[in-house]
Design a protein around this motif. Structure first.
Motif, PDB file in Angstrom:
ATOM      1  N   THR A  55       0.843  -1.183   0.000  1.00  0.00           N
ATOM      2  CA  THR A  55       0.000   0.000   0.000  1.00  0.00           C
ATOM      3  C   THR A  55       0.883   1.238   0.000  1.00  0.00           C
ATOM      4  OG1 THR A  55      -0.072   0.182   2.411  1.00  0.00           O
ATOM      5  CG2 THR A  55      -1.739  -1.235   1.363  1.00  0.00           C
ATOM      6  N   PHE A  56       0.253   2.362  -0.165  1.00  0.00           N
ATOM      7  CA  PHE A  56       0.967   3.632  -0.089  1.00  0.00           C
ATOM      8  C   PHE A  56       1.662   3.762   1.259  1.00  0.00           C
ATOM      9  CE2 PHE A  56       1.123   8.086   1.178  1.00  0.00           C
ATOM     10  CZ  PHE A  56       1.804   8.647   0.118  1.00  0.00           C
ATOM     11  N   ASP A  57       0.964   3.389   2.331  1.00  0.00           N
ATOM     12  CA  ASP A  57       1.554   3.483   3.670  1.00  0.00           C
ATOM     13  C   ASP A  57       2.755   2.554   3.825  1.00  0.00           C
ATOM     14  OD1 ASP A  57      -0.245   5.445   4.517  1.00  0.00           O
ATOM     15  OD2 ASP A  57      -1.689   3.953   5.226  1.00  0.00           O
ATOM     16  N   ASP A  58       2.696   1.389   3.200  1.00  0.00           N
ATOM     17  CA  ASP A  58       3.844   0.478   3.222  1.00  0.00           C
ATOM     18  C   ASP A  58       5.045   1.126   2.543  1.00  0.00           C
ATOM     19  OD1 ASP A  58       2.311  -1.521   4.433  1.00  0.00           O
ATOM     20  OD2 ASP A  58       1.800  -2.459   2.507  1.00  0.00           O
ATOM     21  N   LEU A  59       4.788   1.718   1.392  1.00  0.00           N
ATOM     22  CA  LEU A  59       5.853   2.388   0.656  1.00  0.00           C
ATOM     23  C   LEU A  59       6.423   3.543   1.469  1.00  0.00           C
ATOM     24  CD1 LEU A  59       7.560   2.714  -1.872  1.00  0.00           C
ATOM     25  CD2 LEU A  59       5.659   4.013  -2.892  1.00  0.00           C
ATOM     26  N   TYR A  75       3.415  12.913  -0.246  1.00  0.00           N
ATOM     27  CA  TYR A  75       1.996  12.713   0.046  1.00  0.00           C
ATOM     28  C   TYR A  75       1.103  13.292  -1.046  1.00  0.00           C
ATOM     29  CZ  TYR A  75       1.970  10.377   4.529  1.00  0.00           C
ATOM     30  OH  TYR A  75       2.085   9.439   5.512  1.00  0.00           O
ATOM     31  N   SER A  76       1.564  14.321  -1.725  1.00  0.00           N
ATOM     32  CA  SER A  76       0.759  14.889  -2.812  1.00  0.00           C
ATOM     33  C   SER A  76       0.640  13.920  -3.988  1.00  0.00           C
ATOM     34  CB  SER A  76       1.345  16.229  -3.272  1.00  0.00           C
ATOM     35  OG  SER A  76       2.533  16.033  -4.012  1.00  0.00           O
ATOM     36  N   LEU A  77       1.492  12.911  -4.024  1.00  0.00           N
ATOM     37  CA  LEU A  77       1.472  11.897  -5.081  1.00  0.00           C
ATOM     38  C   LEU A  77       0.702  10.635  -4.679  1.00  0.00           C
ATOM     39  CD1 LEU A  77       5.223  12.138  -6.091  1.00  0.00           C
ATOM     40  CD2 LEU A  77       3.273  13.184  -7.260  1.00  0.00           C
ATOM     41  N   GLU A  78       0.052  10.673  -3.525  1.00  0.00           N
ATOM     42  CA  GLU A  78      -0.594   9.468  -2.993  1.00  0.00           C
ATOM     43  C   GLU A  78      -1.579   8.850  -3.987  1.00  0.00           C
ATOM     44  OE1 GLU A  78      -2.969   7.838   0.942  1.00  0.00           O
ATOM     45  OE2 GLU A  78      -2.573   9.975   0.762  1.00  0.00           O
ATOM     46  N   GLN A  79      -2.435   9.636  -4.581  1.00  0.00           N
ATOM     47  CA  GLN A  79      -3.422   9.097  -5.508  1.00  0.00           C
ATOM     48  C   GLN A  79      -2.746   8.423  -6.701  1.00  0.00           C
ATOM     49  OE1 GLN A  79      -6.377  11.862  -6.851  1.00  0.00           O
ATOM     50  NE2 GLN A  79      -7.249  10.427  -8.321  1.00  0.00           N
ATOM     51  N   ILE A  91       0.284   7.206  -6.883  1.00  0.00           N
ATOM     52  CA  ILE A  91       1.001   6.007  -6.434  1.00  0.00           C
ATOM     53  C   ILE A  91       0.024   4.870  -6.199  1.00  0.00           C
ATOM     54  CG2 ILE A  91       2.354   5.020  -4.531  1.00  0.00           C
ATOM     55  CD1 ILE A  91       3.746   7.811  -4.350  1.00  0.00           C
ATOM     56  N   ASN A  92      -1.105   5.160  -5.553  1.00  0.00           N
ATOM     57  CA  ASN A  92      -2.115   4.125  -5.319  1.00  0.00           C
ATOM     58  C   ASN A  92      -2.632   3.537  -6.630  1.00  0.00           C
ATOM     59  OD1 ASN A  92      -2.160   3.912  -2.508  1.00  0.00           O
ATOM     60  ND2 ASN A  92      -3.516   5.664  -2.310  1.00  0.00           N
ATOM     61  N   GLU A  93      -2.821   4.391  -7.623  1.00  0.00           N
ATOM     62  CA  GLU A  93      -3.270   3.901  -8.931  1.00  0.00           C
ATOM     63  C   GLU A  93      -2.251   2.935  -9.534  1.00  0.00           C
ATOM     64  OE1 GLU A  93      -4.052   7.397 -11.255  1.00  0.00           O
ATOM     65  OE2 GLU A  93      -5.851   7.908 -10.079  1.00  0.00           O
TER      66      GLU A  93
END
Length: 86
Positions: A3-7, A74-78, A80-82
């Motif tokens: 997940t994003f949080d893992d990364l 964090y601004s790249l979260e969306q 990265i998740n995609e």
């Protein structure tokens, strides 16, 4: 699946977000541009439990630059998740 949080955790554990601004002049220029009142950098120093006698321009600039680096990530979260989903 990561997940994003893992990364974020992996990057944080490897000091990816740590920015060291060395030399007084560079630190002062960075602070002048990004935090002229020093409010944000002093707040960060307080959050990390620094004492007043430990503070200097290089530390304050480095703390702020590191925080800005995290915010940019964090601004790249969306996005990265995609990528992680695909």
């Amino acid at each position: 699946m990561q997940t994003f949080d893992d990364l974020y955790s992996i990057l944080n554990d490897t000091d990816f977000f740590t920015v060291d601004i060395i030399y007084y002049f560079r630190a002062m220029e960075f602070l002048k541009e990004h935090d002229p009142s020093l409010c944000e950098s002093l707040e960060l120093a307080s959050e990390y439990d620094y004492r007043p006698n430990q503070l200097n321009s290089e530390l304050l600039a480095s703390l702020l630059a590191s925080e800005m680096h995290k915010e940019n990530f964090y601004s790249l979260e969306q996005q990265i998740n995609e990528q992680l989903i695909n």
